[in-house]
Every structure is written in C-alpha cells, then in structure tokens.
Design a protein around this motif. Structure first.
Motif, PDB file in Angstrom:
ATOM      1  N   ASP A 217     -11.804   6.484  -0.471  1.00 24.51           N
ATOM      2  CA  ASP A 217     -11.319   6.878  -1.743  1.00 24.51           C
ATOM      3  C   ASP A 217     -11.984   5.816  -2.846  1.00 24.51           C
ATOM      4  OD1 ASP A 217      -9.397   8.803  -0.846  1.00 24.51           O
ATOM      5  OD2 ASP A 217      -7.860   7.232  -1.081  1.00 24.51           O
ATOM      6  N   ASP A 218     -12.456   4.731  -2.392  1.00 24.97           N
ATOM      7  CA  ASP A 218     -13.008   3.766  -3.351  1.00 24.97           C
ATOM      8  C   ASP A 218     -14.180   2.992  -2.227  1.00 24.97           C
ATOM      9  OD1 ASP A 218     -11.329   2.124  -1.945  1.00 24.97           O
ATOM     10  OD2 ASP A 218     -10.579   1.235  -3.256  1.00 24.97           O
ATOM     11  N   VAL A 219     -14.930   2.317  -2.836  1.00 25.18           N
ATOM     12  CA  VAL A 219     -16.271   1.827  -2.049  1.00 25.18           C
ATOM     13  C   VAL A 219     -15.773   0.174  -2.070  1.00 25.18           C
ATOM     14  CG1 VAL A 219     -18.611   1.305  -1.651  1.00 25.18           C
ATOM     15  CG2 VAL A 219     -17.754   3.514  -2.642  1.00 25.18           C
ATOM     16  N   GLN A 220     -15.623  -0.554  -0.994  1.00 26.79           N
ATOM     17  CA  GLN A 220     -15.328  -1.936  -0.832  1.00 26.79           C
ATOM     18  C   GLN A 220     -16.306  -2.875  -0.169  1.00 26.79           C
ATOM     19  OE1 GLN A 220     -11.455  -2.447   0.596  1.00 26.79           O
ATOM     20  NE2 GLN A 220     -11.216  -0.331   0.618  1.00 26.79           N
ATOM     21  N   ALA A 221     -16.413  -4.062  -0.168  1.00 25.58           N
ATOM     22  CA  ALA A 221     -17.158  -4.534   0.772  1.00 25.58           C
ATOM     23  C   ALA A 221     -16.381  -5.906   1.159  1.00 25.58           C
ATOM     24  CB  ALA A 221     -18.570  -5.202   0.225  1.00 25.58           C
ATOM     25  N   GLY A 222     -16.844  -6.408   2.357  1.00 26.37           N
ATOM     26  CA  GLY A 222     -16.265  -7.673   2.928  1.00 26.37           C
ATOM     27  C   GLY A 222     -17.256  -8.361   3.655  1.00 26.37           C
ATOM     28  N   PHE A 223     -17.113 -10.035   3.880  1.00 26.56           N
ATOM     29  CA  PHE A 223     -17.899 -10.467   4.132  1.00 26.56           C
ATOM     30  C   PHE A 223     -17.647 -11.444   5.298  1.00 26.56           C
ATOM     31  CE2 PHE A 223     -18.556  -9.759  -0.040  1.00 26.56           C
ATOM     32  CZ  PHE A 223     -19.707  -9.077  -0.233  1.00 26.56           C
ATOM     33  N   LEU A 224     -18.148 -11.913   6.351  1.00 27.38           N
ATOM     34  CA  LEU A 224     -17.938 -12.566   7.736  1.00 27.38           C
ATOM     35  C   LEU A 224     -19.090 -13.787   7.421  1.00 27.38           C
ATOM     36  CD1 LEU A 224     -15.956 -12.577   9.645  1.00 27.38           C
ATOM     37  CD2 LEU A 224     -17.445 -11.856  11.412  1.00 27.38           C
ATOM     38  N   ILE A 225     -18.767 -14.915   7.111  1.00 32.74           N
ATOM     39  CA  ILE A 225     -19.610 -16.266   6.978  1.00 32.74           C
ATOM     40  C   ILE A 225     -19.183 -17.259   7.980  1.00 32.74           C
ATOM     41  CG2 ILE A 225     -20.371 -17.834   5.574  1.00 32.74           C
ATOM     42  CD1 ILE A 225     -19.565 -15.864   3.181  1.00 32.74           C
ATOM     43  N   ARG A 226     -20.030 -17.380   9.110  1.00 33.28           N
ATOM     44  CA  ARG A 226     -20.038 -18.217   9.997  1.00 33.28           C
ATOM     45  C   ARG A 226     -18.567 -17.783  10.926  1.00 33.28           C
ATOM     46  NH1 ARG A 226     -21.484 -24.134   7.367  1.00 33.28           N
ATOM     47  NH2 ARG A 226     -23.600 -23.748   7.040  1.00 33.28           N
ATOM     48  N   GLY A 227     -18.449 -16.580  11.098  1.00 30.40           N
ATOM     49  CA  GLY A 227     -17.410 -16.012  11.813  1.00 30.40           C
ATOM     50  C   GLY A 227     -16.070 -16.126  11.132  1.00 30.40           C
ATOM     51  N   ILE A 228     -15.785 -16.349   9.846  1.00 28.18           N
ATOM     52  CA  ILE A 228     -14.523 -16.300   9.228  1.00 28.18           C
ATOM     53  C   ILE A 228     -14.677 -15.467   7.935  1.00 28.18           C
ATOM     54  CG2 ILE A 228     -13.219 -17.575   7.775  1.00 28.18           C
ATOM     55  CD1 ILE A 228     -14.291 -20.240   8.923  1.00 28.18           C
ATOM     56  N   PRO A 229     -13.884 -14.416   7.891  1.00 33.11           N
ATOM     57  CA  PRO A 229     -13.893 -13.793   6.765  1.00 33.11           C
ATOM     58  C   PRO A 229     -13.663 -14.409   5.492  1.00 33.11           C
ATOM     59  CG  PRO A 229     -12.322 -12.819   8.318  1.00 33.11           C
ATOM     60  CD  PRO A 229     -12.478 -14.172   8.706  1.00 33.11           C
ATOM     61  N   TYR A 230     -14.437 -13.901   4.274  1.00 35.72           N
ATOM     62  CA  TYR A 230     -14.374 -14.552   3.038  1.00 35.72           C
ATOM     63  C   TYR A 230     -13.901 -13.774   2.151  1.00 35.72           C
ATOM     64  CZ  TYR A 230     -15.925 -16.931  -1.290  1.00 35.72           C
ATOM     65  OH  TYR A 230     -15.723 -17.426  -2.440  1.00 35.72           O
ATOM     66  N   SER A 231     -12.704 -13.944   1.505  1.00 31.65           N
ATOM     67  CA  SER A 231     -11.980 -12.998   0.521  1.00 31.65           C
ATOM     68  C   SER A 231     -12.482 -13.288  -1.086  1.00 31.65           C
ATOM     69  CB  SER A 231     -10.544 -13.207   0.791  1.00 31.65           C
ATOM     70  OG  SER A 231     -10.282 -12.754   2.034  1.00 31.65           O
ATOM     71  N   GLY A 232     -12.925 -14.431  -1.324  1.00 32.65           N
ATOM     72  CA  GLY A 232     -12.961 -15.074  -2.572  1.00 32.65           C
ATOM     73  C   GLY A 232     -11.824 -15.374  -3.294  1.00 32.65           C
ATOM     74  N   VAL A 233     -11.927 -15.600  -4.598  1.00 35.90           N
ATOM     75  CA  VAL A 233     -10.855 -16.178  -5.493  1.00 35.90           C
ATOM     76  C   VAL A 233      -9.775 -14.736  -5.771  1.00 35.90           C
ATOM     77  CG1 VAL A 233     -10.093 -16.985  -7.790  1.00 35.90           C
ATOM     78  CG2 VAL A 233     -12.138 -17.718  -6.664  1.00 35.90           C
ATOM     79  N   HIS A 234      -8.761 -15.053  -5.464  1.00 33.56           N
ATOM     80  CA  HIS A 234      -7.524 -14.107  -5.660  1.00 33.56           C
ATOM     81  C   HIS A 234      -8.074 -12.586  -4.616  1.00 33.56           C
ATOM     82  CE1 HIS A 234      -5.831 -16.328  -8.600  1.00 33.56           C
ATOM     83  NE2 HIS A 234      -6.932 -16.391  -9.518  1.00 33.56           N
TER      84      HIS A 234
END
Length: 379
Positions: A217-234
């Motif tokens: 329904d929307d477009v979103q992205a996620g990041f895996l950095i050195r094997g760990i999901p990065y969610s960012g602030v909040h």
C-alpha cells in the motif's frame, strides 16, 4: 532473551572523561542460554555436525557440548545419527536439526488484509492463510486467524506468535495475549521482519549491507548493516514512501504504491496480480516504467550513503512483475536524458528470496530468535 532492536550506541564513559562505570557480566544462566543458542545455530547453519566439528564452530569444551546436546535431544530439537568414516574408518555421531521439534506462527498485517504462516524450526512453511482485516476489529480478526491455525495443528509444538506490522501497538499485543493461549506476540515492523527472513534463511550473504524495499500500500525500505537490522531514531529509517521523486517531483507512494497500481489497471486485474497471476497488460507495463523512474531516486540515495552489497525488492506482486521492474530500473540508471550522470556504482538489484518479501516468514522467526536461535546482533 529478547531480540534487541538496533539503535545508537551508548557513549563510552572513558570517551567523556568520566569515571569508568562498573561492567555488568552475564549470569551463569544467561551464559548457559547463550551457549545452547550457539550450538543450535551452528547445527542449523552447518549441520549435521559431530562434537569435534561443533567445538571448532563454537569454541566450547567437549563436556559442555555433550551436556548441551543432551538437553537439546531431550527437548526434541536435535537428532543424532552415525556418520561412517571415509574408507571404512572410525564412525562418529553427528547431530542434525530436528525441524519438527518446534513451530511458530507469523502474521503480516496490512490495512485491509493479513497473511499468516506456520513454519518449523528450519523455516519451512507448513501452512499459509490470507484473511481480511478491519481497523475497527483488527485484534479480534487476528486472534480468530491464530486460533484457527492453532486448532488445525493442535498436535504440533507451537512456541509463539510473531507479528510484522507498522502500526501495531502495545495495547493490541496485550489484548492478543489475554485472548490467546499463545504467549504475548513478538512484534517488528515489516521491513525488519523481511530482513530477518533474508538474514536467517534467505540467500543473502552475511557480509556487507543489505537494503530491502517493500512495495505494498506504501513503499518502505529496511537496512541490514553488519548483519543487524537498523531501524533509526524512533524506527523512522526507511520511510522512503514520502520522498519527492522523479522529474515531476511527486511523492513516491502516489506513483509506486498499490493504490496507484490499482487505479491504473483496475480492481479486477489488481486482484489477479495479488493472487499470483501473471498476464500481459499495457497499463501494467506503463506502471512499471513510471514506478522505476521514481524508485531509482531512493535507490541512488541508498547506494550513495550506505553502499549495500545488494538492493532487494519484495512485494505481494508476482515474481515476473518484480523482475520486470528491476529490468526497467537497469534501463533507467543508464538514461541520461532525465539524470545528467550515469550511475554504474548502484548496488546490484534482485527480487527478495521469498514471496511477499518474506514479511510473514520473518515474523514467524521472531519467537525462534527470542527463545531458541541467536538474534542477529549475536549471530
């Protein structure tokens, strides 16, 4: 042991010139819990393994490995067999994962629809259902779907429920826990769940970063950095749907999101796509061209700032549509009529390893990662 969200690291006291704080170590029970997870993860990734091979993988002593294997066997999570030596030499006992030793349920929740899967300890899907959602009774509908899944597989050892949703609340988790016989659900956002599926049982390598784009329904992205999901602030990392993109400078969601696709091809053809049907359509081809032209902007930004080893695209759309979108993106990146420079340094792009981006599958992994397997921060 709970799965730990990624987040900013604490500033070390020595960096601030303050007195060094007292270090807190692991209790003996926590050490034992971690060692069990290390052994089980090694068997899951590299098994079957003998005790000697487990020692090389895990760095634990022989007696410690034997005690852990005995416990895992008692809990019916591993099985053992005799491995014949080469050339008729000595045999050794090897230990393998017993996938049917534990099961888990995962739910992907969107605005109007849900997907629920039942997986075993190896990540194999044993059941999958789709159900409608209504914001006014979301908790009740999710609980009903969980109850039906549990009832159909009453003989299986189901250890927990994972939920992948971007708008699920703590209160809703409390309500599910009060209504269900399964423990309180583990919850993550959709992109993090998708990344966990890729990281744990997908085809992506462990080295380098990984970017995942989910089109729904929307477009979103996620990041895996050195094997760990990065969610960012909040948890705000990856909110690319609100970006202004393309030569016409419009919001990405309005061009690439499902509402844009539905309005272009019609409700009937859109339903066919969500059911996995592939068919020729000039309107769909036009959507792919426009979507690629706008989606390239956030991909360029990801490549410039994070340089992931691969950018994966997942969706409930058929595999052929995702592949056509990636092909169009490769054309767009070489087109200098709208962008002044070629962009050969963009990370390789490929479809997600699992249908739907693996969101429901990643949700089902959450109970395992919280109770049996090593969480990404430790693996």
């Amino acid at each position: 042991m709970r799965y730990l969200r990624s987040g900013p690291r604490r500033l070390q006291t020595q960096d601030m010139g303050a007195p060094r704080a007292k270090m807190v170590g692991l209790r003996s029970g926590e050490i034992a819990d971690r060692n069990i997870r290390v052994i089980l993860e090694a068997i899951r990734r590299h098994g079957p393994l003998t005790r000697m091979e487990l020692g090389r993988h895990c760095g634990l002593t022989g007696p410690g490995i034997t005690n852990i294997l005995r416990r895992l066997a008692d809990e019916k999570l591993v099985t053992s067999n005799r491995r014949n030596g080469l050339g008729g030499g000595a045999t050794a006992t090897e230990f393998a994962l017993r996938p049917e030793g534990a099961f888990s349920i995962g739910a992907k929740l969107r605005q109007r629809r849900g997907e629920m899967v039942l997986i075993d300890l190896s990540g194999q899907v044993h059941d999958r259902v789709y159900f409608g959602l209504d914001h006014a009774d979301k908790v009740g509908l999710v609980h009903a779907a969980v109850r039906d899944m549990v009832d159909r597989h009453a003989a299986l050892p189901i250890i927990g429920l994972g939920i992948a949703a971007n708008d699920w609340t703590e209160d809703q988790s409390d309500q599910i826990a009060a209504m269900s016989t399964i423990a309180r659900p583990y919850v993550e956002n959709e992109c993090t769940a998708s990344l966990l599926a890729e990281r744990t049982i997908g085809s992506s390598g462990r080295e380098g970063g990984l970017a995942m784009i989910i089109i729904d329904d929307d477009v979103q992205a996620g990041f895996l950095i050195r094997g760990i999901p990065y969610s960012g602030v909040h948890g705000r990392a990856g909110s690319i749907g609100e970006m202004l993109t393309g030569p016409d400078n419009v919001q990405l969601n309005t061009v690439v999101g499902f509402e844009s696709l539905r309005s272009r091809i019609g409700d009937q053809d859109f339903s066919r796509l969500l059911q996995g049907e592939e068919f020729p359509s000039p309107s769909l081809s036009q959507w792919i061209r426009e979507a690629a032209g706008h989606l390239l902007d956030p991909i360029i930004a990801m490549a410039g700032f994070l340089a992931p080893s691969v950018v994966m695209i997942g969706s409930d759309l058929p595999q052929g549509v995702i592949e056509a979108l990636i092909h169009q993106l490769s054309i767009e990146r070489r087109d200098t009529s709208t962008r002044p420079l070629l962009t050969p340094w963009i990370s390789p792009m490929k479809p997600a390893s699992f249908s739907g981006g693996g969101v429901a599958l990643g949700a089902a992994l959450l109970p395992f990662l919280n109770t049996l397997l090593l969480p990404p921060a430790s693996a």
